[in-house]
Design an enzyme around this catalytic site. Structure first.
Site, short mmCIF file in Angstrom:
data_model
loop_
_atom_site.label_atom_id
_atom_site.label_comp_id
_atom_site.label_asym_id
_atom_site.label_seq_id
_atom_site.Cartn_x
_atom_site.Cartn_y
_atom_site.Cartn_z
N HIS A 54 0.84 -1.20 0.00
CA HIS A 54 0.00 0.00 0.00
C HIS A 54 0.88 1.26 0.00
CE1 HIS A 54 -3.43 2.34 2.22
NE2 HIS A 54 -3.26 2.76 0.99
N GLU A 104 2.48 1.60 -3.33
CA GLU A 104 1.53 2.14 -4.32
C GLU A 104 1.49 3.66 -4.24
OE1 GLU A 104 -2.61 3.70 -4.09
OE2 GLU A 104 -2.69 1.68 -3.26
N HIS A 105 1.51 4.21 -3.03
CA HIS A 105 1.53 5.67 -2.87
C HIS A 105 2.86 6.26 -3.35
CE1 HIS A 105 -1.97 6.84 -0.12
NE2 HIS A 105 -2.16 5.55 -0.35
N GLU A 155 -4.48 7.18 7.02
CA GLU A 155 -5.55 6.55 6.24
C GLU A 155 -5.99 5.25 6.91
OE1 GLU A 155 -6.28 4.22 2.01
OE2 GLU A 155 -4.44 5.36 2.23
#
Length: 1025
Positions: A102, A105-106, A203
């Site tokens: 994750h 991905e950012h 998040e």
């Protein structure tokens, strides 16, 4: 960019299976025909064609290829759709919960070799006309899709995406911003305490404040305890700070390689161009490796297991004493067996969907819980599928009862099977889904094939849905007990079964905060003074990098001159049926007919207004005519693509204090079922059933539970709705129908032991609202079917003439507007005009059990037709991209934030924000920045491109002409707005900011949803709820 929990993927599985086609022009060399000319074995730009298959049901030709040098897999779906899509996905199989896929991905989207500027991904949102741009992290893959209708734009975005995933910079600074970092609370002051910060860190704290997400995550981790599914791919907040920058780079090197990649393209652009660009810009630079990312089969249990987890209590739960969840999950077979999983998916629907399903009857109707558990039904998002069944909103003492009902219902299904008519209704639903045309069909396909292809399933086989349907019919014909045998095999005789319960813990949030504090303490304990100085200096460096103006000139961009100067005109005809105005729009709807009716709320008295959304949700679910609610549901499934009623509030395009209020009836059906669809509506108009209190209670509980569950996901929308409440009359009504006021109202209704007053309110509303006297209709259908449709509509109107009544409007201040601007004397829309409305500033704080905030500030500005409206639209995009994104997300650590213009309100917002009142000062600084004109002409052009990509996003045949029907906005008005957008200048933006947003001139309201806040509680200017 977002992490997808299982539930998000489940929703993607049900995306409509169709996109836009141009069925009227027979194109001599359509994209589909061109693709059929490829031959297996043919070599193109470093790829070899493996298979070419026509899929007529979906109007496409599938071409499967592989890359000679690296083994990368490729699927192209050629279809006559100009909304072209590209996607690349990698199998990402982490073995810890640090959130490495994750955070990666950012971080890959934060700059690459060819495009080294910070954050090219967010910058491209404003330099392109993309119809979609995002990235997703699922449990076992990461996907990067985009779509656009412009060929040059496709080339530009493809270049940026390829460089981002294969050659990212992966700077340590970007890892610290996007992932996690230790930093002084105020980075400019070394004496403030050290805290955890980071976009993904915040998040995931937000994601885990959602009890449904918490439950789904635990369920997956415990059902698949032996490999990648036992960890949190998105990142467990307390494990994220264990990830190092070096581990991130290593994960990229092993997982983001062409040998571990699957490429998908879709649309009418030529395949060769895509292959050439992908080969030249990326794949030619790699050699084949063995990525070793396969997910092994989960070792099967011989005996079922049980487990228990806790969550935070929900203050908005319909019944505080019933907040437990219990669910039984079964491990099924490998998802690459396409037909077996098609069967299990259908079987799941037969078992749980709608009031005729055995589990609905056994679990929902006895009212033991408020709704099915958040994870329910078939889930094919993991290598081996699962099926889950259970309840939420139940009492702890009912645990054994629920377990018993589940096993008993499985036995009953094995004994009794399913009615043929229910199976037919389900196959009818598939037929409609294949015919319905959505505008994001490429994205639907990419998501639909992602999981199976990720584990080396055949994506082409997945697209041949009709073959699965035929095989399914054949299997039933050969063995009438085919489905019952599957239930026995997978549910009765399956040892790999998990029963997971969840209960609220009063101290849950406190414990989480304490664990975070202990983690922080352990991290800080080992730090030397030199380390702390280093942290402070790195914090200042990051702040400086976030604050400096970026040079984005390395990125490709479209120009405003690439935007079409005029909009395509949608032809509509105005007519009438039974004295009711009708708008007819001929469209290539592929054999479907779409019906809408707008019914006015002008005669509904004040005391019934809060009941309107409940009325909308139950009116099609209580039974009507000679049918009880089960028969009604069956007929709707068998004869229509769905029938729904929703509230509709439309601000006037000329005046802020004028609006239209109504409910919108919507349905669709195959042409052959038209009489049946109108017959169902006739029964709802003429003789709806409202007397069944038990049925109503079930629907009320489900509706209240759904509203309560939705807040942690859409908190920013609730904040914006609340902030708009005191600024316009339409905003006030929006809050009543769809804001926190409605959530609280439904909670009160769900808590009532006696629903008599609701049962009295609903028929009163029905008589006032379902009334041909104050109604208008719209039909979208093919030219060949239009006259037949109007005949059926006439019959429908004759059939409901008995419900026509004349009622006086509750408010006398009615403004009439012609439905057809070219016919002033024709039928009218009746709007409410509240010219004495006094907007007033309000600050409202809702205390919620979340560790993060949702914040909005709304300013009353101007309506759609005003000269400054276009400037304010551009200003909202400009401020979001060039100022607020940096302040709220990069510096503030919120998951998202920005500004938007609509309904006469200019609204600022932040999403999953660790800060509260501080964010309001970021909004105010944004206004000062805009007024000072610290932006370039390039910035203005980029904001315009971003607006045009939204204004020009494709419209499906089903929705053509709808803005005119619903809000009276004609093509001419849209064209005028377009010309004003083109004409916006640097000067007009500065002036609009000064005129409408500066503190001295504006009326604004603020709303925050978030955790307990002492400073706000002590401040008398705030209303705390």
């Amino acid at each position: 960019m977002f992490w997808q929990a299982k539930t998000a993927i489940q929703k993607l599985r049900h995306l409509r299976l169709n996109g836009q086609q141009r069925l009227w022009k027979s194109m001599s060399t359509s994209a589909r025909e061109r693709a059929t000319q490829y031959q297996p074995g043919q070599r193109i730009h470093g790829f070899t064609v493996r298979e070419v298959v026509a899929v007529p049901d979906l109007f496409l030709t599938a071409v499967k290829l592989s890359h000679d040098k690296t083994g990368a897999q490729y699927l192209h779906a050629a279809r006559d759709d100009s909304n072209n899509l590209f996607s690349v996905q990698f199998r990402t199989t982490p073995l810890d919960s640090t959130g490495v896929p994750h955070i990666l991905e950012h971080t890959v989207l934060c700059g690459s070799e060819k495009y080294p500027c910070r954050d090219p991904f967010f910058k491209m949102l404003n330099r392109s006309l993309s119809t979609f741009m995002n990235a997703f992290t699922a449990s076992d893959y990461t996907m990067y899709p985009f779509s656009t209708q412009n060929g040059k734009d496709f080339h530009n975005l493809l270049s940026v995406y390829l460089d981002a995933v294969f050659f990212p910079c992966l700077r340590e600074q970007d890892f610290r911003q996007e992932g996690w970092r230790l930093e002084n609370e105020n980075p400019a002051d070394p004496d403030t305490p050290l805290v955890f910060k980071g976009v993904v860190f915040n998040e995931m704290k937000g994601a885990f404040s959602d009890n449904e997400r918490v439950y789904g995550q635990h369920l997956q981790n415990k059902l698949y305890p032996d490999h990648t599914y036992s960890v949190v791919s998105g990142g467990e907040p307390l494990a994220i700070p264990d990830l190092t920058w070096e581990q991130l780079r290593q994960f990229h090197a092993t997982h983001y390689h062409p040998s571990n990649a699957r490429f998908f393209t879709y649309g009418d652009l030529p395949l060769e161009q895509h292959l050439k660009q992908i080969e030249e810009e990326a794949l030619s630079k790699f050699e084949r490796i063995n990525p070793n990312t396969e997910v092994p089969a989960q070792p099967r249990w011989s005996n079922p297991r049980e487990d228990h987890v806790t969550c935070s209590p929900d203050a908005l739960a319909p019944d505080q004493s019933r907040q437990n969840t219990l669910c039984v999950s079964f491990l099924l077979g490998d998802i690459t067996d396409t037909f077996e999983n098609f069967t299990l998916s259908l079987l799941s629907s037969l078992m749980i969907s709608g009031p005729n399903a055995p589990f609905y009857k056994a679990l929902i109707e006895p009212k033991i819980g408020t709704d099915f558990s958040s994870v329910v039904g078939y889930d094919g998002s993991t290598k081996e599928a699962s099926f889950s069944i259970g309840l939420q909103g139940m009492a702890e003492e009912d645990t054994e009862t629920v377990k018993h009902i589940i096993s008993q219902t499985i036995n009953d299904i094995i004994e009794n099977g399913f009615e043929d008519e229910r199976i037919e209704a389900l196959l009818h639903k598939i037929e409609i889904q294949m015919k319905h045309q959505s505008t994001n069909f490429g994205l639907s396909l990419a998501s639909y094939i992602a999981s199976s292809w990720n584990h080396d399933g055949d994506p082409v086989e997945l697209l041949q849905i009709n073959e699965s349907v035929s095989r399914f019919r054949q299997a039933l014909k050969e063995n009438p007990h085919f489905l019952q045998d599957k239930v026995r095999q997978y549910f009765k005789e399956n040892g790999h079964r998990l029963t997971l319960s969840m209960s609220p813990d009063e101290n849950y949030l406190e414990k989480q905060a304490k664990e975070e504090e202990e983690k922080l303490h352990r991290k800080i304990k080992g730090l030397s003074d030199a380390d702390k100085t280093d942290i402070y200096e790195k914090g200042l460096e990051l702040l400086a990098a976030q604050s400096e103006t970026q040079d984005a000139s390395c990125l490709p961009a479209l120009r405003v001159s690439d935007v079409e100067p005029t909009i395509p005109v949608t032809a509509v005809q105005m007519g009438s049926a039974g004295g009711v105005p009708v708008q007819l729009c001929e469209q290539p709807t592929n054999g479907l007919v779409y019906f809408r009716a707008m019914c006015s709320l002008n005669t509904v008295p004040e005391e019934l207004r809060l009941y309107i959304p409940l009325f909308c949700s139950v009116i099609t679910k209580m039974g009507c005519g000679a049918m009880d609610y089960r028969q009604q549901a069956q007929q709707m499934e068998l004869r229509t693509g769905g029938m729904s009623v929703s509230t509709q509030i439309t601000p006037d395009s000329n005046h802020l204090d004028v609006y239209e209020q109504g409910v919108l009836l919507s349905s669709s059906c195959l042409e052959r079922n038209l009489p049946h669809m109108f017959h169902l509506w006739s029964d709802i108009f003429n003789s709806p059933h409202f007397e069944d209190e038990e049925r109503l209670r079930v629907l009320v509980m489900m509706a209240a539970q759904e509203l309560a569950n939705g807040i942690s996901y859409s908190g920013h929308m609730y904040a914006m709705t609340r902030a708009g409440r005191h600024l316009t009359p339409a905003g006030d009504l929006q809050e009543t129908f769809g804001g926190m006021e409605q959530v609280k109202f439904m909670k009160r209704i769900a808590e009532m032991s006696d629903l008599t007053q609701v049962l009295r309110a609903l028929p009163r509303i029905q008589k006032l609202v379902l009334n041909p006297e104050s109604m208008r209709c719209a039909i979208n259908a093919t030219p060949q079917k239009m006259s037949d449709t109007t005949v059926q509509l006439e019959k429908f109107m004759e059939g409901i003439a008995g419900s026509r009544r004349h009622h006086k409007p509750v408010k006398s201040n009615i403004t009439e507007m012609p439905l057809d601007p070219l016919n002033e004397s024709g039928p009218k829309r009746k709007l409410i005009s509240e010219l004495n409305f006094h907007p007033c500033p309000m600050k409202t704080f809702f205390t919620m059990p979340f560790p993060v905030h949702f914040i909005s500030e709304s300013v009353r500005t101007v309506p759609f037709s005003h000269q400054d409206y276009a400037s304010l639209c551009v200003l909202a995009r400009l401020m979001t991209a060039k100022f607020l994104h940096g302040e709220i997300r990069e510096k503030g650590g919120a998951y998202g934030g920005g500004a938007r213009m609509g309904g006469g309100l200019f609204s600022f917002y932040s999403y999953r924000d660790p800060n509260s009142v501080q964010t309001l000062s970021a909004f105010h600084k944004g206004v000062d920045w805009a007024k000072s004109g610290q932006f370039t002409q390039q910035d203005v052009d980029e904001a315009k491109l971003s607006i045009f990509s939204a204004v020009d996003s494709p419209v499906a045949p089903a929705h053509k002409g709808m803005s005119r029907f619903l809000s009276g906005v004609t093509d001419e008005m849209k064209q005028q707005h377009r010309e004003r957008l083109f004409a916006v200048t640097h000067k007009s933006l500065v002036e609009a900011a000064g005129r409408h947003l500066s503190i001295a001139h504006r009326t604004c309201s603020v709303a925050i949803l978030g955790p307990e806040n002492d400073a706000v509680r002590k401040d008398p200017s705030w209303v705390v709820k």
